[in-house]
Design a protein around this motif. Sequence first.
Motif, PDB file in Angstrom:
ATOM      1  N   GLU A   4       0.849  -1.198   0.000  1.00 52.92           N
ATOM      2  CA  GLU A   4       0.000   0.000   0.000  1.00 52.92           C
ATOM      3  C   GLU A   4       0.881   1.244   0.000  1.00 52.92           C
ATOM      4  O   GLU A   4       1.756   1.384   0.841  1.00 52.92           O
ATOM      5  N   ARG A   6       0.589   5.287   0.245  1.00 48.65           N
ATOM      6  CA  ARG A   6      -0.292   6.409   0.597  1.00 48.65           C
ATOM      7  C   ARG A   6       0.420   7.699   0.228  1.00 48.65           C
ATOM      8  O   ARG A   6       1.530   7.945   0.707  1.00 48.65           O
ATOM      9  N   VAL A   7      -0.190   8.481  -0.630  1.00 52.00           N
ATOM     10  CA  VAL A   7       0.416   9.753  -1.045  1.00 52.00           C
ATOM     11  C   VAL A   7      -0.506  10.879  -0.579  1.00 52.00           C
ATOM     12  O   VAL A   7      -1.683  10.904  -0.939  1.00 52.00           O
ATOM     13  N   LYS A   8       0.034  11.764   0.254  1.00 54.59           N
ATOM     14  CA  LYS A   8      -0.765  12.873   0.776  1.00 54.59           C
ATOM     15  C   LYS A   8      -0.088  14.186   0.424  1.00 54.59           C
ATOM     16  O   LYS A   8       1.143  14.254   0.312  1.00 54.59           O
ATOM     17  N   VAL A  36     -11.471  18.381   4.790  1.00 53.06           N
ATOM     18  CA  VAL A  36     -11.260  17.213   3.930  1.00 53.06           C
ATOM     19  C   VAL A  36      -9.929  17.396   3.211  1.00 53.06           C
ATOM     20  O   VAL A  36      -9.669  18.460   2.647  1.00 53.06           O
ATOM     21  N   ARG A  37      -9.088  16.379   3.283  1.00 52.20           N
ATOM     22  CA  ARG A  37      -7.829  16.393   2.515  1.00 52.20           C
ATOM     23  C   ARG A  37      -7.850  15.147   1.642  1.00 52.20           C
ATOM     24  O   ARG A  37      -8.158  14.050   2.111  1.00 52.20           O
ATOM     25  N   VAL A  38      -7.537  15.318   0.368  1.00 55.28           N
ATOM     26  CA  VAL A  38      -7.619  14.200  -0.569  1.00 55.28           C
ATOM     27  C   VAL A  38      -6.222  13.750  -0.977  1.00 55.28           C
ATOM     28  O   VAL A  38      -5.400  14.564  -1.416  1.00 55.28           O
ATOM     29  N   GLY A  39      -5.966  12.486  -0.807  1.00 58.17           N
ATOM     30  CA  GLY A  39      -4.696  11.912  -1.237  1.00 58.17           C
ATOM     31  C   GLY A  39      -4.939  10.712  -2.129  1.00 58.17           C
ATOM     32  O   GLY A  39      -6.080  10.407  -2.487  1.00 58.17           O
ATOM     33  N   LYS A  40      -3.855  10.040  -2.479  1.00 55.71           N
ATOM     34  CA  LYS A  40      -3.978   8.846  -3.315  1.00 55.71           C
ATOM     35  C   LYS A  40      -3.626   7.605  -2.518  1.00 55.71           C
ATOM     36  O   LYS A  40      -2.755   7.630  -1.655  1.00 55.71           O
ATOM     37  N   LEU A  41      -4.353   6.552  -2.852  1.00 58.04           N
ATOM     38  CA  LEU A  41      -4.105   5.258  -2.231  1.00 58.04           C
ATOM     39  C   LEU A  41      -3.776   4.313  -3.377  1.00 58.04           C
ATOM     40  O   LEU A  41      -4.643   3.995  -4.192  1.00 58.04           O
ATOM     41  N   MET A  42      -2.523   3.887  -3.457  1.00 62.01           N
ATOM     42  CA  MET A  42      -2.144   2.990  -4.552  1.00 62.01           C
ATOM     43  C   MET A  42      -1.852   1.607  -3.993  1.00 62.01           C
ATOM     44  O   MET A  42      -1.116   1.468  -3.004  1.00 62.01           O
ATOM     45  N   VAL A  65       8.576   8.316  -9.285  1.00 63.99           N
ATOM     46  CA  VAL A  65       7.372   8.409 -10.117  1.00 63.99           C
ATOM     47  C   VAL A  65       6.091   8.696  -9.329  1.00 63.99           C
ATOM     48  O   VAL A  65       5.289   9.542  -9.724  1.00 63.99           O
ATOM     49  N   LEU A  66       5.878   7.988  -8.246  1.00 61.59           N
ATOM     50  CA  LEU A  66       4.527   7.951  -7.667  1.00 61.59           C
ATOM     51  C   LEU A  66       4.148   9.177  -6.850  1.00 61.59           C
ATOM     52  O   LEU A  66       2.970   9.461  -6.680  1.00 61.59           O
TER      53      LEU A  66
END
Lengths: 79, 79
Positions: A4, A6-8, A36-42, A65-66
Amino acid sequence: MVVEVRVKLKEQVLDPQGEAIRRVLAGLGYAEIEQVRVGKLMLLEVAGKDATAVRSRVEEACREVLANPVIEEFEVRLP
Amino acid sequence: MVVEVRVKLKEQVLDPQGEAIRRVLAGLGYAEIEQVRVGKLMLLEVAGKDATAVRSRVEEACREVLANPVIEEFEVRLP
């Protein structure tokens, strides 16, 4: 193994997408959702059995890259 | 409290963004990263002390706004 990532956004970086979502929620009666804070979950399926090596490679991929190191921070979580 | 909302594409839904990232990574030598799925990680600052009530409201917000139930699934995690 499934890794996992997590990019914030860094804390000091404004998040207009999150703020837009917060405003929509407030308009719908969810006033208690104050930020609300939006990040990515890869979720990465990675070949390899050595957790230390896998972590090190995925962190390298994050730096390369990510994630954008100027405005984002990342965290790698292994199973 | 800070509530974590994880929104992922359902398993049977194609993820072209994840596939594009996988291809870029493969081109850079990360062939061991065999699959990438991209989801959203939302961090909500929610007023309220009753964890059950907060969870229930955030799940409602997910169903109403934060996730698309046709193609996505969500998970709410409290501290």
